[in-house]
Design a protein around this motif. Structure first.
Motif, short mmCIF file in Angstrom:
data_model
loop_
_atom_site.label_atom_id
_atom_site.label_comp_id
_atom_site.label_asym_id
_atom_site.label_seq_id
_atom_site.Cartn_x
_atom_site.Cartn_y
_atom_site.Cartn_z
N LEU A 125 0.84 -1.19 0.00
CA LEU A 125 0.00 0.00 0.00
C LEU A 125 0.88 1.24 0.00
O LEU A 125 1.61 1.50 0.95
CB LEU A 125 -0.91 0.00 1.23
N ASN A 126 0.81 2.03 -1.08
CA ASN A 126 1.60 3.25 -1.22
C ASN A 126 0.71 4.49 -1.14
O ASN A 126 -0.47 4.45 -1.50
CB ASN A 126 2.35 3.25 -2.56
N ALA A 127 1.29 5.59 -0.68
CA ALA A 127 0.55 6.84 -0.52
C ALA A 127 0.31 7.50 -1.87
O ALA A 127 1.14 7.42 -2.78
CB ALA A 127 1.32 7.80 0.38
N VAL A 128 -0.86 8.14 -2.02
CA VAL A 128 -1.18 8.87 -3.24
C VAL A 128 -1.09 10.37 -2.96
O VAL A 128 -1.50 10.84 -1.89
CB VAL A 128 -2.60 8.50 -3.75
N PRO A 129 -0.51 11.16 -3.87
CA PRO A 129 -0.45 12.62 -3.66
C PRO A 129 -1.84 13.25 -3.73
O PRO A 129 -2.77 12.69 -4.31
CB PRO A 129 0.42 13.10 -4.83
N ASP A 130 -1.96 14.43 -3.14
CA ASP A 130 -3.20 15.20 -3.26
C ASP A 130 -3.33 15.75 -4.67
O ASP A 130 -2.33 16.16 -5.28
CB ASP A 130 -3.21 16.38 -2.27
N ILE A 131 -4.54 15.74 -5.19
CA ILE A 131 -4.83 16.44 -6.44
C ILE A 131 -5.09 17.90 -6.08
O ILE A 131 -6.04 18.21 -5.36
CB ILE A 131 -6.04 15.83 -7.17
N THR A 132 -4.25 18.79 -6.55
CA THR A 132 -4.34 20.20 -6.14
C THR A 132 -5.22 21.04 -7.05
O THR A 132 -5.70 22.10 -6.65
CB THR A 132 -2.94 20.82 -6.08
N GLU A 133 -5.44 20.55 -8.29
CA GLU A 133 -6.25 21.34 -9.22
C GLU A 133 -6.76 20.45 -10.35
O GLU A 133 -6.06 19.54 -10.79
CB GLU A 133 -5.42 22.49 -9.81
N VAL A 134 -7.98 20.71 -10.78
CA VAL A 134 -8.52 20.10 -11.99
C VAL A 134 -9.07 21.22 -12.85
O VAL A 134 -9.87 22.04 -12.39
CB VAL A 134 -9.64 19.08 -11.67
N TYR A 135 -8.63 21.29 -14.11
CA TYR A 135 -9.12 22.34 -15.00
C TYR A 135 -9.19 21.81 -16.43
O TYR A 135 -8.76 20.68 -16.72
CB TYR A 135 -8.23 23.58 -14.93
N GLN A 136 -9.75 22.60 -17.32
CA GLN A 136 -9.88 22.21 -18.72
C GLN A 136 -9.32 23.28 -19.64
O GLN A 136 -9.30 24.46 -19.29
CB GLN A 136 -11.35 21.96 -19.07
N ASP A 137 -8.85 22.86 -20.81
CA ASP A 137 -8.48 23.79 -21.87
C ASP A 137 -8.40 23.01 -23.18
O ASP A 137 -8.79 21.84 -23.24
CB ASP A 137 -7.19 24.56 -21.57
N THR A 138 -7.88 23.65 -24.22
CA THR A 138 -7.77 22.99 -25.52
C THR A 138 -6.36 23.16 -26.10
O THR A 138 -6.16 23.03 -27.31
CB THR A 138 -8.79 23.58 -26.53
N GLU A 139 -5.38 23.43 -25.25
CA GLU A 139 -4.07 23.84 -25.74
C GLU A 139 -3.05 22.70 -25.80
O GLU A 139 -2.10 22.78 -26.58
CB GLU A 139 -3.51 24.95 -24.83
N ASP A 140 -3.20 21.67 -25.00
CA ASP A 140 -2.12 20.69 -24.88
C ASP A 140 -2.42 19.34 -25.52
O ASP A 140 -1.54 18.48 -25.58
CB ASP A 140 -1.80 20.45 -23.40
N GLY A 141 -3.63 19.14 -26.01
CA GLY A 141 -3.99 17.86 -26.59
C GLY A 141 -3.54 17.72 -28.04
O GLY A 141 -2.84 18.58 -28.60
#
Length: 279
Positions: A125-141
């Motif tokens: 069992l390993n620790a998972v980091p906190d998710i600090t932000e969720v956002y959307q855009d169209t620039e990196d896909g």
């Protein structure tokens, strides 16, 4: 002179009649195996005490319903402390506990006794980091007109972290599964993005305003990472450059009869779950 058309017609009819024989095809059958669904996933911020394991047997080729396994003895042991968690048979193939005590960094061993045979499997069992932000855009896909989602987290400084992501919309038949590790991102902030390609054949549409996406991020052991890497590759289908699907063995070993191994995998993870509505 005889009409040749009559002879041709007669010959054609005879050919049709001669093709009416029933041909029996022998389908290869595999050994009837135990199928283990044992994912002990600890939602970050909760106690994680309630866990369940599902057992069934494998299904012959032409059958559609699997057989629930009833009467097995199921336990999970914390290898660090020796604490044993017994799972109660619910008489429907499901075994449950309300006393599981997750410990980060601990190794756990699953033991199943069924039909006179013993199966074991282990995971960490390993620790998972906190998710600090969720956002959307169209620039990196891959398509600058398609919406993608971004999950931001900071990888732990210790090397060797592995991650398993699952993305699922209610209208999707299957979730999208992705793997990541910290080989090139160790200790850094990570921006993990997710995009859906338009697939008319599968009737899959890109992300659109109003779509609800359930996002799950697991911290997983390296052996489970390697297992899921093969599974995800097999799920992609067989193409010109794809590997032929094979029997993917999990970590459940039959200590009584090694040749009669079980299907499935025993995993222990910590996870983050987020629901995001596309704008």
């Amino acid at each position: 002179m005889q009409n040749p058309i009559k002879y041709i017609t007669l010959l054609f009819l005879c050919t049709l009649v001669s093709c009416s024989d029933v041909i029996d095809v022998d389908v290869q059958t595999d050994t009837l195996r135990l199928v283990v669904e044992a994912s002990l996933d600890w939602e970050k911020g909760t106690t994680g005490n309630e866990q369940s394991i599902t057992l069934r047997t494998s299904t012959p080729f032409f059958e559609t319903q699997s057989t629930d396994v009833i009467g097995a003895e199921v336990s999970v042991t914390n290898d660090n402390t020796g604490e044993v968690n017994l799972f109660t048979d619910q008489n429907n193939g499901t075994y449950t506990t309300t006393t599981f005590n997750p410990e980060l960094g601990a190794s756990y061993t699953l033991e199943i006794v069924y039909d006179g045979e013993t199966y074991t499997a282990s995971d960490t069992l390993n620790a998972v980091p906190d998710i600090t932000e969720v956002y959307q855009d169209t620039e990196d896909g891959f398509d600058d007109e398609t919406i993608e989602l971004h999950i931001v987290f900071t990888d732990f400084e210790e090397e060797g972290d592995s991650y398993f992501f699952k993305f699922k919309r209610p209208q999707d038949l299957l979730p999208t599964l992705e793997l990541g590790d910290d080989e090139f991102i160790n200790g850094n902030e990570v921006d993990w993005w997710y995009e859906i390609d338009d697939d008319e054949d599968e009737e899959i549409k890109p992300l659109a305003p109003g779509d609800v996406v359930n996002i799950t991020m697991h911290s997983i052991s390296r052996p489970y990472y390697n297992y899921m890497d093969i599974v995800i590759d097999q799920m992609g289908g067989v193409g010109i450059f794809s590997a032929t699907p094979v029997d993917v063995k999990g970590n459940c070993i039959n200590t009584t009869n090694p040749d009669k191994y079980a299907h499935g995998y025993f995993r222990v993870t910590q996870k983050n779950t987020i629901t995001y509505t596309v704008e």
